[in-house]
Write a protein that holds these residues in place. Structure first.
Motif, PDB file in Angstrom:
ATOM      1  N   ALA A   1       0.896  -1.200   0.158  1.00  0.00           N
ATOM      2  CA  ALA A   1       0.142  -0.198  -0.112  1.00  0.00           C
ATOM      3  C   ALA A   1       0.897   1.455   0.033  1.00  0.00           C
ATOM      4  O   ALA A   1       0.596   2.251  -0.556  1.00  0.00           O
ATOM      5  N   GLN A   2       1.964   1.056   0.519  1.00  0.00           N
ATOM      6  CA  GLN A   2       2.866   2.168   0.716  1.00  0.00           C
ATOM      7  C   GLN A   2       4.379   1.566   0.680  1.00  0.00           C
ATOM      8  O   GLN A   2       4.832   0.589   1.259  1.00  0.00           O
ATOM      9  N   VAL A   3       5.345   2.590  -0.230  1.00  0.00           N
ATOM     10  CA  VAL A   3       6.434   1.873  -0.486  1.00  0.00           C
ATOM     11  C   VAL A   3       7.470   3.134   0.129  1.00  0.00           C
ATOM     12  O   VAL A   3       7.115   4.369  -0.003  1.00  0.00           O
ATOM     13  N   ASP A   4       8.471   2.930   1.206  1.00  0.00           N
ATOM     14  CA  ASP A   4       9.207   3.829   1.846  1.00  0.00           C
ATOM     15  C   ASP A   4      10.784   3.649   1.546  1.00  0.00           C
ATOM     16  O   ASP A   4      11.588   4.082   2.007  1.00  0.00           O
ATOM     17  N   VAL A   5      11.095   3.159   0.316  1.00  0.00           N
ATOM     18  CA  VAL A   5      12.484   2.768  -0.211  1.00  0.00           C
ATOM     19  C   VAL A   5      12.782   3.606  -1.606  1.00  0.00           C
ATOM     20  O   VAL A   5      11.670   3.663  -2.132  1.00  0.00           O
ATOM     21  N   GLY A   6      13.553   3.817  -1.972  1.00  0.00           N
ATOM     22  CA  GLY A   6      13.770   4.401  -3.439  1.00  0.00           C
ATOM     23  C   GLY A   6      14.907   3.599  -4.078  1.00  0.00           C
ATOM     24  O   GLY A   6      15.721   2.813  -3.685  1.00  0.00           O
ATOM     25  N   VAL A   7      14.776   3.535  -5.480  1.00  0.00           N
ATOM     26  CA  VAL A   7      15.882   2.993  -6.436  1.00  0.00           C
ATOM     27  C   VAL A   7      17.351   3.441  -5.786  1.00  0.00           C
ATOM     28  O   VAL A   7      17.611   4.664  -5.451  1.00  0.00           O
ATOM     29  N   GLY A   8      18.316   2.366  -5.769  1.00  0.00           N
ATOM     30  CA  GLY A   8      19.540   2.930  -5.219  1.00  0.00           C
ATOM     31  C   GLY A   8      19.591   2.665  -3.665  1.00  0.00           C
ATOM     32  O   GLY A   8      20.856   2.467  -3.308  1.00  0.00           O
ATOM     33  N   ASP A   9      18.693   2.473  -2.779  1.00  0.00           N
ATOM     34  CA  ASP A   9      18.791   2.309  -1.361  1.00  0.00           C
ATOM     35  C   ASP A   9      19.626   0.915  -1.326  1.00  0.00           C
ATOM     36  O   ASP A   9      19.086  -0.090  -1.722  1.00  0.00           O
ATOM     37  N   GLN A  10      20.173   0.778  -0.330  1.00  0.00           N
ATOM     38  CA  GLN A  10      20.903  -0.528   0.167  1.00  0.00           C
ATOM     39  C   GLN A  10      20.138  -0.588   1.524  1.00  0.00           C
ATOM     40  O   GLN A  10      19.746  -0.025   2.372  1.00  0.00           O
ATOM     41  N   VAL A  11      19.815  -2.207   1.399  1.00  0.00           N
ATOM     42  CA  VAL A  11      18.897  -2.558   2.487  1.00  0.00           C
ATOM     43  C   VAL A  11      19.455  -3.703   3.131  1.00  0.00           C
ATOM     44  O   VAL A  11      20.482  -4.436   2.546  1.00  0.00           O
ATOM     45  N   ILE A  12      19.159  -4.044   4.459  1.00  0.00           N
ATOM     46  CA  ILE A  12      19.620  -5.397   5.009  1.00  0.00           C
ATOM     47  C   ILE A  12      18.469  -6.044   5.262  1.00  0.00           C
ATOM     48  O   ILE A  12      17.288  -5.605   5.412  1.00  0.00           O
ATOM     49  N   GLY A  13      18.547  -7.334   5.387  1.00  0.00           N
ATOM     50  CA  GLY A  13      17.435  -8.155   5.770  1.00  0.00           C
ATOM     51  C   GLY A  13      16.611  -7.760   7.082  1.00  0.00           C
ATOM     52  O   GLY A  13      17.471  -7.464   8.104  1.00  0.00           O
ATOM     53  N   GLY A  14      15.278  -7.422   6.952  1.00  0.00           N
ATOM     54  CA  GLY A  14      14.429  -6.983   8.190  1.00  0.00           C
ATOM     55  C   GLY A  14      14.429  -5.639   8.175  1.00  0.00           C
ATOM     56  O   GLY A  14      13.646  -4.739   8.837  1.00  0.00           O
ATOM     57  N   SER A  15      14.998  -4.542   7.183  1.00  0.00           N
ATOM     58  CA  SER A  15      14.837  -3.024   7.168  1.00  0.00           C
ATOM     59  C   SER A  15      13.649  -3.061   6.469  1.00  0.00           C
ATOM     60  O   SER A  15      13.050  -3.599   5.573  1.00  0.00           O
ATOM     61  N   PRO A  16      12.771  -1.814   6.862  1.00  0.00           N
ATOM     62  CA  PRO A  16      11.279  -1.704   6.392  1.00  0.00           C
ATOM     63  C   PRO A  16      11.557  -1.391   4.922  1.00  0.00           C
ATOM     64  O   PRO A  16      12.563  -0.561   4.309  1.00  0.00           O
ATOM     65  N   LEU A  17      10.418  -1.679   4.187  1.00  0.00           N
ATOM     66  CA  LEU A  17      10.516  -1.388   2.674  1.00  0.00           C
ATOM     67  C   LEU A  17       8.845  -0.601   2.577  1.00  0.00           C
ATOM     68  O   LEU A  17       9.108   0.222   1.684  1.00  0.00           O
ATOM     69  N   GLY A  18       7.884  -0.747   3.478  1.00  0.00           N
ATOM     70  CA  GLY A  18       6.935  -0.156   3.590  1.00  0.00           C
ATOM     71  C   GLY A  18       5.836  -0.882   4.090  1.00  0.00           C
ATOM     72  O   GLY A  18       6.037  -1.601   5.119  1.00  0.00           O
ATOM     73  N   ARG A  19       4.534  -0.533   3.729  1.00  0.00           N
ATOM     74  CA  ARG A  19       3.174  -1.197   4.625  1.00  0.00           C
ATOM     75  C   ARG A  19       2.442  -2.006   3.609  1.00  0.00           C
ATOM     76  O   ARG A  19       2.413  -1.619   2.293  1.00  0.00           O
ATOM     77  N   ALA A  20       1.776  -3.087   3.983  1.00  0.00           N
ATOM     78  CA  ALA A  20       1.097  -3.880   3.212  1.00  0.00           C
ATOM     79  C   ALA A  20      -0.516  -3.445   3.156  1.00  0.00           C
ATOM     80  O   ALA A  20      -0.815  -2.860   3.880  1.00  0.00           O
TER      81      ALA A  20
END
Length: 129
Positions: free
Chosen positions: A85-104
């Protein structure tokens, strides 16, 4: 060094949200085609997290999916998460397992996760921690 053909799956791969699995990998969809990932039923507004470390390659609407996040992992592995429903990351962002991407979205819009190696769908359950 590991050859690209035998690169291991992302370490500590996890489901991106808590929720009941409503369609498993390889199960027949209503279209009759086999599922290329897992379909989950998380609660509305549930936090969705990165399944493993990587770089966000795409975040936004794509071909009939309201919102999708694609994460590139080392060794030619990719995770796709749809049903946000919501995306909180952008292209190029580095993420680790468990870091927030958004909301379902929840409700009628399930969350789908796919794990691919060089474009080939792989059953993610075999890599869960």
């Amino acid at each position: 060094m590991t050859s690209p053909a035998s690169a291991p799956a992302p370490r500590d791969w996890q489901l991106p949200a808590q929720g009941r699995i409503i369609l498993g990998f390889g199960a027949r969809r209503t279209s009759g085609l086999p599922s290329t990932g897992l379909t989950l039923a998380p609660p509305a507004d549930a936090q969705v997290v990165a399944p493993a470390r990587g770089r966000v390659a795409f975040a936004g609407p794509y071909r009939g999916f309201a919102r999708i996040v694609i994460i590139e992992h080392d060794g030619g592995w990719t995770s796709l998460v749809t049903g946000l429903a919501q995306v909180d990351v952008g292209v190029g962002d580095q993420v680790i397992g468990g870091s927030p991407l958004g909301r379902a979205s929840g409700g009628a819009q399930p969350l789908t996760i796919e794990l691919r190696q060089r474009g080939t769908p792989i059953n993610p359950l075999q890599y869960m921690r």
